[in-house]
Every structure is written in structure tokens, then in C-alpha cells.
Design an enzyme around this catalytic site. Structure first.
Site, PDB file in Angstrom:
ATOM      1  N   ASP A  12       0.934  -1.184  -0.031  1.00  0.00           N
ATOM      2  CA  ASP A  12      -0.500   0.090   0.605  1.00  0.00           C
ATOM      3  C   ASP A  12       0.959   1.686   0.050  1.00  0.00           C
ATOM      4  O   ASP A  12       0.835   1.853   0.559  1.00  0.00           O
ATOM      5  CB  ASP A  12      -0.626  -0.338   0.848  1.00  0.00           C
ATOM      6  CG  ASP A  12      -1.638  -1.520   1.436  1.00  0.00           C
ATOM      7  OD1 ASP A  12      -2.343  -2.102   0.118  1.00  0.00           O
ATOM      8  OD2 ASP A  12      -2.187  -1.586   2.090  1.00  0.00           O
TER       9      ASP A  12
ATOM     10  N   GLY B 207     -11.527  -8.044   8.479  1.00  0.00           N
ATOM     11  CA  GLY B 207     -12.678  -8.974   8.593  1.00  0.00           C
ATOM     12  C   GLY B 207     -13.809  -8.235   9.529  1.00  0.00           C
ATOM     13  O   GLY B 207     -15.047  -8.445  10.367  1.00  0.00           O
TER      14      GLY B 207
ATOM     15  N   ASN C   3     -16.348   0.857   5.781  1.00  0.00           N
ATOM     16  CA  ASN C   3     -14.981   0.949   6.241  1.00  0.00           C
ATOM     17  C   ASN C   3     -13.971   1.540   6.487  1.00  0.00           C
ATOM     18  O   ASN C   3     -14.178   2.153   5.427  1.00  0.00           O
ATOM     19  CB  ASN C   3     -14.573  -0.906   5.930  1.00  0.00           C
ATOM     20  CG  ASN C   3     -13.215  -1.265   7.479  1.00  0.00           C
ATOM     21  OD1 ASN C   3     -13.698  -0.722   7.824  1.00  0.00           O
ATOM     22  ND2 ASN C   3     -12.616  -1.995   6.735  1.00  0.00           N
ATOM     23  N   ALA C   4     -13.994   2.380   6.972  1.00  0.00           N
ATOM     24  CA  ALA C   4     -12.987   3.063   7.807  1.00  0.00           C
ATOM     25  C   ALA C   4     -11.761   3.415   7.404  1.00  0.00           C
ATOM     26  O   ALA C   4     -10.778   3.373   8.778  1.00  0.00           O
ATOM     27  CB  ALA C   4     -13.008   4.515   8.746  1.00  0.00           C
ATOM     28  N   ILE C   5     -11.062   2.773   6.270  1.00  0.00           N
ATOM     29  CA  ILE C   5      -9.628   2.620   5.628  1.00  0.00           C
ATOM     30  C   ILE C   5      -9.563   2.931   4.293  1.00  0.00           C
ATOM     31  O   ILE C   5      -9.586   3.245   4.048  1.00  0.00           O
ATOM     32  CB  ILE C   5      -9.366   1.194   5.601  1.00  0.00           C
ATOM     33  CG1 ILE C   5     -10.007   0.125   5.064  1.00  0.00           C
ATOM     34  CG2 ILE C   5      -9.841   0.503   7.256  1.00  0.00           C
ATOM     35  CD1 ILE C   5      -9.813  -0.880   4.362  1.00  0.00           C
TER      36      ILE C   5
ATOM     37  N   SER D  60     -13.488   0.472   1.734  1.00  0.00           N
ATOM     38  CA  SER D  60     -13.290  -0.836   1.264  1.00  0.00           C
ATOM     39  C   SER D  60     -14.306  -1.998   1.836  1.00  0.00           C
ATOM     40  O   SER D  60     -15.245  -1.999   3.013  1.00  0.00           O
ATOM     41  CB  SER D  60     -11.927  -1.884   1.573  1.00  0.00           C
ATOM     42  OG  SER D  60     -12.283  -1.854   3.005  1.00  0.00           O
TER      43      SER D  60
ATOM     44  N   TRP E 268     -17.742  -3.838   2.471  1.00  0.00           N
ATOM     45  CA  TRP E 268     -19.453  -2.819   3.336  1.00  0.00           C
ATOM     46  C   TRP E 268     -20.197  -2.305   2.063  1.00  0.00           C
ATOM     47  O   TRP E 268     -20.485  -2.684   1.135  1.00  0.00           O
ATOM     48  CB  TRP E 268     -18.707  -2.405   4.455  1.00  0.00           C
ATOM     49  CG  TRP E 268     -18.141  -3.505   5.526  1.00  0.00           C
ATOM     50  CD1 TRP E 268     -19.885  -4.048   6.520  1.00  0.00           C
ATOM     51  CD2 TRP E 268     -17.515  -4.258   6.406  1.00  0.00           C
ATOM     52  NE1 TRP E 268     -19.588  -5.077   7.550  1.00  0.00           N
ATOM     53  CE2 TRP E 268     -18.226  -5.099   7.211  1.00  0.00           C
ATOM     54  CE3 TRP E 268     -16.539  -4.034   5.453  1.00  0.00           C
ATOM     55  CZ2 TRP E 268     -17.374  -6.183   7.229  1.00  0.00           C
ATOM     56  CZ3 TRP E 268     -15.514  -5.024   5.953  1.00  0.00           C
ATOM     57  CH2 TRP E 268     -15.723  -5.775   6.901  1.00  0.00           C
TER      58      TRP E 268
ATOM     59  N   GLU F 173     -11.432  -1.373  -2.838  1.00  0.00           N
ATOM     60  CA  GLU F 173     -10.986  -0.594  -1.537  1.00  0.00           C
ATOM     61  C   GLU F 173     -10.063   0.858  -2.549  1.00  0.00           C
ATOM     62  O   GLU F 173      -9.558   0.398  -3.588  1.00  0.00           O
ATOM     63  CB  GLU F 173      -9.794  -1.328  -0.376  1.00  0.00           C
ATOM     64  CG  GLU F 173      -9.626  -2.410  -1.075  1.00  0.00           C
ATOM     65  CD  GLU F 173      -8.590  -2.913  -0.098  1.00  0.00           C
ATOM     66  OE1 GLU F 173      -8.845  -3.562   1.285  1.00  0.00           O
ATOM     67  OE2 GLU F 173      -8.176  -4.455  -1.089  1.00  0.00           O
TER      68      GLU F 173
END
Length: 357
Positions: free
Chosen positions: A54, A140, A180-182, A200, A202, A238
């Protein structure tokens, strides 16, 4: 003596058919379509420490150094964000981590119990300050937070070098948020207003408006804008990166599954919009919010599952899983090309020549 008109027409059809068949889709290549020979990315030859997942790239200009920030390793500084540097974008060396075990943002482990490492940073320069956003989560789960640190320099030898913890930017909570807060990705619109894309699985990719100079949400009561989804279960999408280019905003995302070594199915797609908040559509007009997306780069030979991308000064960095290394991840950097229709191209000329026709 001139050939009869019918014969000349037949001959013309035969010539066109031969040209279209020769070397693959000749007509498609000269017309500027996806993978066109008229536009090809340039892959940088890299060496040194390339084990970056990443990667968030800061491409140096005018002889300035390059930096890559990346997901942490749980065995190093308790999973802190990693730093690599290069004098030219080619030869890379490790430069430690953003923080050490004693100076990590302590609030994160209380917010997200079970964190083993910190994920997918993004670095944005505004008005002399570097804003480093990062994520904390676990596989997950959508119990996640995005945090922020700032610095006035990236040069660790500078006496002013110091990363300052600014705390939580945004969070997601199981049972109350459908995202998802990423994977934060920052972009400024034409007026200089900052926006953060993230997310990402959800509910897919989301966006919120930030404000300067805090780098924090402009209004926490405003729900995120939905930008993109991957309808195929489990909505594996994502790593949003938004690039401003020639009056357009381009949303790059990674789809399908990462982190499975040589079995990874990661790939990159893109859509564009005149407005930073979308809708983002692909070349055919399909909305990324409903599974649209122009394919940019996918598994090719030794390069498995390319994704986790970021952009800086014309260059796109990403990781992939190298089969010759048993599926271990590696850094890659490419200079982005743009085709005649204004779409980014990530494949090289060699890859285009080798692609099935």
C-alpha cells in the site's frame, strides 16, 4: 488499365481485414483505444528495499528526494507506518518508521482493540505542511479509524522534522455504519477544498469534505458521499486515489482480493467525473457506484494482483505479489500515460504487445 470498381472494393476489404488481423487489433491500436500503442506507461526500474505494501508515493521533482510511506509490519515498531527513500525514484532504501513503539498514537489501540499494524497511508502537501493519513483496523472487521499526523518536512535530518499526532479523522463502527473507514486518499478540488475518499468492502468507497489547516472533517454531521462499489460479493473494493487532470477528477480503485500472495486477484480500475463528488463513470458511461470501472492493470506474468495505488507528480505507485519471490509483495512505480480521449494508461508498450488479441 483500372480494375473494375467491384474488384477494387473487394481488394480494399481484404487489405483492411489483413491490417486488423496483423499483430492483433491493428485498427484498435492506432485509433487510441484502451491499451493503444499511441499511449503507454513507463515502468521505472527499481532496486533496493522494495518490500512496501500500500505505498503512498511522494515523487521528488527538480532533483529532490523521493519518499514512499507504506503499511507497517507488526514485527517492526509495533506495526508503525514504514518509510523508504530514494534519490531518484529508482534505488530505494529503508528509512525507518513514522513513529516508534514508545511514540505511537496511543489512542488508536483503545479505539480499535486488536490492532497489530497500521495500514495504507496517504501523504498530502498543503501550504508547507505534510498531512499523513493512515488507517487502523483488522481483517474482516469494519471497526476502524483513520488518523492524522503532520510534519513540516520529510527530511529526517532537518532539525524541524517531527511528526505531530492530530488524532482521529473518521471512524466506522460495526452495526452503525455500512462502510469501512480505511485507505484514506486526499484530493483538493479546483477551489482548494480538501476531500478524503476512503473505504473498502461493506458499502464501498465513500468521500467526506475536509478543511484546512486542520485537515479534519468540515462537518462531522454530514454523511459520506458514496462513490463506488463492486457488486460481486463481498464488494471487494478499496484503496481509492483521486487524481486531478485536465479538468477531470479520476477515481482509481483496487478491486477483488489482496493479501493472498500469488493467489491474489487484485486489479485496478478507474472512472472520471467533472465534479470531485462524482458520479464517476468509465469509458462506456457505466457508473462506478454500480460496479462500473475502466480496467487499468491486472495480473500479468510475474506481477500478480497489482493494487494499493497512490499518485504523485505524474507517477503511480502500487504493490504486487511476485511469483519469483514466492508471492511476497513488491513496490512498483509507473509514469502514467494519457490516451487521446483523456484516459490514463498504466500498461507498458511491452505489455500491450504481449496482450492477447
Amino acid at each position: 488499365m483500372r480494375a473494375p470498381l467491384v474488384s477494387r472494393r473487394v481488394a480494399l476489404v481484404v487489405v483492411i481485414a489483413v491490417l486488423m488481423a496483423a499483430g492483433g487489433a491493428f485498427w484498435w491500436r492506432v485509433s487510441g483505444g484502451p491499451g493503444s500503442a499511441s499511449a503507454a506507461a513507463t515502468a521505472l526500474e527499481l532496486s533496493g528495499d522494495l518490500r512496501a505494501h500500500d505505498p503512498a508515493i511522494v515523487a521528488g521533482t527538480a532533483g529532490q528526494p523521493w519518499y514512499v510511506f507504506s503499511t507497517g509490519d507488526a514485527s517492526v515498531a509495533k506495526g508503525a507506518i514504514q518509510i523508504r527513500t530514494s534519490p531518484d525514484g529508482h534505488a530505494w532504501t529503508t528509512a525507518g518508521t513514522v513513529w516508534d513503539a514508545a511514540s505511537e498514537p496511543a489512542w488508536v489501540r483503545a479505539a480499535v482493540p486488536g490492532v497489530t499494524n497500521f495500514w495504507a497511508p496517504d501523504v498530502h502537501l498543503h501550504d508547507g505542511t505534510y498531512y499523513l493519513y493512515y488507517a487502523a483496523s483488522s481483517f474482516g472487521s469494519n471497526r476502524s479509524v483513520i488518523g492524522l499526523l503532520t510534519n513540516t518536512t520529510l527530511d529526517a535530518a532537518d532539525p524541524a522534522y517531527a511528526w505531530v499526532d492530530r488524532g482521529e479523522v473518521w471512524r466506522s463502527t460495526p452495526g452503525s455504519t455500512d462502510y469501512n473507514a480505511i485507505d484514506p486518499g486526499i484530493v483538493e478540488d479546483a477551489d482548494g477544498t480538501p476531500w478524503m475518499a476512503f473505504g473498502s468492502f461493506w458499502g464501498g468507497i465513500q468521500m467526506i469534505r475536509l478543511e484546512w489547516p486542520s485537515g479534519m472533517p468540515a462537518d462531522r454531521s454530514v454523511p459520506p458521499v458514496h462513490l463506488a462499489s463492486h457488486i460481486v460479493p463481498p464488494n471487494a473494493i478499496e484503496a481509492p486515489t483521486i487524481v486531478r487532470h485536465d479538468g477531470w477528477f479520476y477515481l482509481f480503485v483496487s478491486r477483488d482480493l489482496c493479501c493472498r500472495a500469488s493467489a491474489s486477484t487484485y486489479n485496478m480500475v478507474v472512472g472520471r467525473s467533472r465534479a470531485v463528488t462524482g458520479p464517476y463513470v468509465d469509458r462506456s458511461g457505466a457508473d462506478m457506484a454500480t460496479d462500473g470501472g475502466e480496467e487499468l492493470l491486472a495480473t500479468r506474468g510475474d506481477m500478480v494482483g497489482p493494487g494499493g495505488e497512490s499518485y504523485s507528480n505524474g507517477y503511480l505507485a502500487f504493490h504486487y505479489y511476485a511469483t519469483h519471490l514466492g508471492g511476497d509483495f513488491q513496490l512498483a512505480i509507473r509514469k502514467v500515460a494519457w490516451d487521446a480521449d483523456g484516459w490514463p494508461v498504466l500498461t507498458t508498450a511491452d505489455e500491450q504487445d504481449a496482450a492477447p488479441r
